[in-house]
Design an enzyme around this catalytic site. Structure first.
Site, PDB file in Angstrom:
ATOM      1  N   GLU A  81       0.803  -1.221   0.000  1.00 18.97           N
ATOM      2  CA  GLU A  81       0.000   0.000   0.000  1.00 18.97           C
ATOM      3  C   GLU A  81       0.836   1.271   0.000  1.00 18.97           C
ATOM      4  O   GLU A  81       0.296   2.371  -0.162  1.00 18.97           O
ATOM      5  CB  GLU A  81      -0.943  -0.023   1.210  1.00 18.97           C
ATOM      6  CG  GLU A  81      -2.025  -1.095   1.076  1.00 18.97           C
ATOM      7  CD  GLU A  81      -2.928  -1.189   2.295  1.00 18.97           C
ATOM      8  OE1 GLU A  81      -2.545  -0.689   3.366  1.00 18.97           O
ATOM      9  OE2 GLU A  81      -4.022  -1.767   2.167  1.00 18.97           O
ATOM     10  N   GLU A 112       7.504 -22.054   6.818  1.00 14.75           N
ATOM     11  CA  GLU A 112       7.915 -21.255   7.966  1.00 14.75           C
ATOM     12  C   GLU A 112       8.976 -21.939   8.819  1.00 14.75           C
ATOM     13  O   GLU A 112       9.546 -21.323   9.708  1.00 14.75           O
ATOM     14  CB  GLU A 112       6.708 -20.913   8.841  1.00 14.75           C
ATOM     15  CG  GLU A 112       6.114 -22.079   9.601  1.00 14.75           C
ATOM     16  CD  GLU A 112       5.003 -21.627  10.536  1.00 14.75           C
ATOM     17  OE1 GLU A 112       5.115 -21.920  11.731  1.00 14.75           O
ATOM     18  OE2 GLU A 112       4.042 -20.995  10.067  1.00 14.75           O
TER      19      GLU A 112
END
Length: 271
Positions: A81, A112
């Site tokens: 953004e 992960e």
């Protein structure tokens, strides 16, 4: 402190399946109200991070977010953004998620758990000592994040850790720990809930304060936003009109001529 006891601690509410809809929602909201204070308690260290970031940004440094699962997605979201909102290239704030971009939509098994991959992923961006790495992990134990933070420190980079378990390995490893104790989740262990919300708030604060500090905001306006649709052109024209005290139509012409609110206001001020 046993760092596993908070995000994995049993919920304050039980027999959830027996509750009616309004009770479920009210009890969730009751828990959510604890989040803002947990974030507020972390402001001193968020301040340290923002000031250190601003200093490095002025010298060409960048901000890297690394995380897995929900935490990784929130980092990617915040980074994505920045270009439309503040007009910076996508190479200045970079979100990296364990498993790569495909993990944004779909879980990637075992991604992960790799302690080496985060640093490899960052190296693809020619990471250097001016950059800052922010690891995000509710548990504070995610191997992908811990490995990335450890390697970043070894290579002279400033590091921060956003976690919901004070005293966790991430909090003790990172240079700047941002610890937000939101308590046990409404659904036990579901850290996409309060933990994720607190992370979203903290990342908003980090990136927004950074953008203000480096001059991407004027007054309270997004003067460097991309004019990528009709709504944003209209918003920009209103900002220019207000900033210069001129009619909307004149402001719109200036905006279209100069391509950004900031450039239009600067040009208009010289006329």
């Amino acid at each position: 402190m046993d760092y596993t006891k908070i995000t994995e601690k049993p919920s304050n509410h039980d027999n959830l399946e027996s509750l009616d809809t309004v009770s479920i929602l009210q009890k969730m909201n009751e828990e959510d109200q604890k989040v803002a204070q947990a974030v507020a308690d972390a402001i001193p260290n968020i301040t340290k991070l923002v000031d250190a970031l601003a200093e490095r940004f002025e010298k060409g440094g960048r901000l890297f977010y690394i995380g897995a699962g929900t935490s990784g997605r929130l980092g990617v979201l915040d980074a994505s953004e920045i270009p439309p909102t503040y007009g910076l290239p996508h190479t200045r704030v970079i979100g990296i998620i364990a498993g790569g971009d495909k993990a944004i939509r779909k879980s990637v098994e075992n991604a992960e758990d790799d302690t080496e991959q985060a640093w490899k992923d960052m190296m693809l961006h020619d990471i250097n000592e001016l950059d800052v790495v922010v690891g995000i992990a509710a548990s504070g134990t995610t191997p992908y994040v811990l490995g990335g933070i450890d390697q970043a420190k070894k290579n002279g980079l400033l590091t921060a850790g956003v976690t919901n378990n004070p005293g966790s390995p991430l909090a003790t490893t990172a240079d700047i720990p941002i610890e937000m104790n939101v308590g046990p989740e409404f659904v036990t262990g579901s850290t996409r809930m309060k933990s994720g919300t607190s992370q979203k708030l903290a990342l908003n604060m980090i990136s927004t304060a950074l953008m203000i500090k480096i001059g991407r905001v004027k007054g309270n306006k997004m003067v460097n936003m991309q004019l990528s649709n009709v709504k944003l052109v209209d918003r920009g024209a209103r900002y220019v009109a207000e900033g210069l005290g001129i009619p909307y139509n004149d402001a719109e012409k200036l905006l279209k001529k100069y391509g950004s609110v900031k450039a239009a206001i600067d040009a208009g001020a010289d006329i």
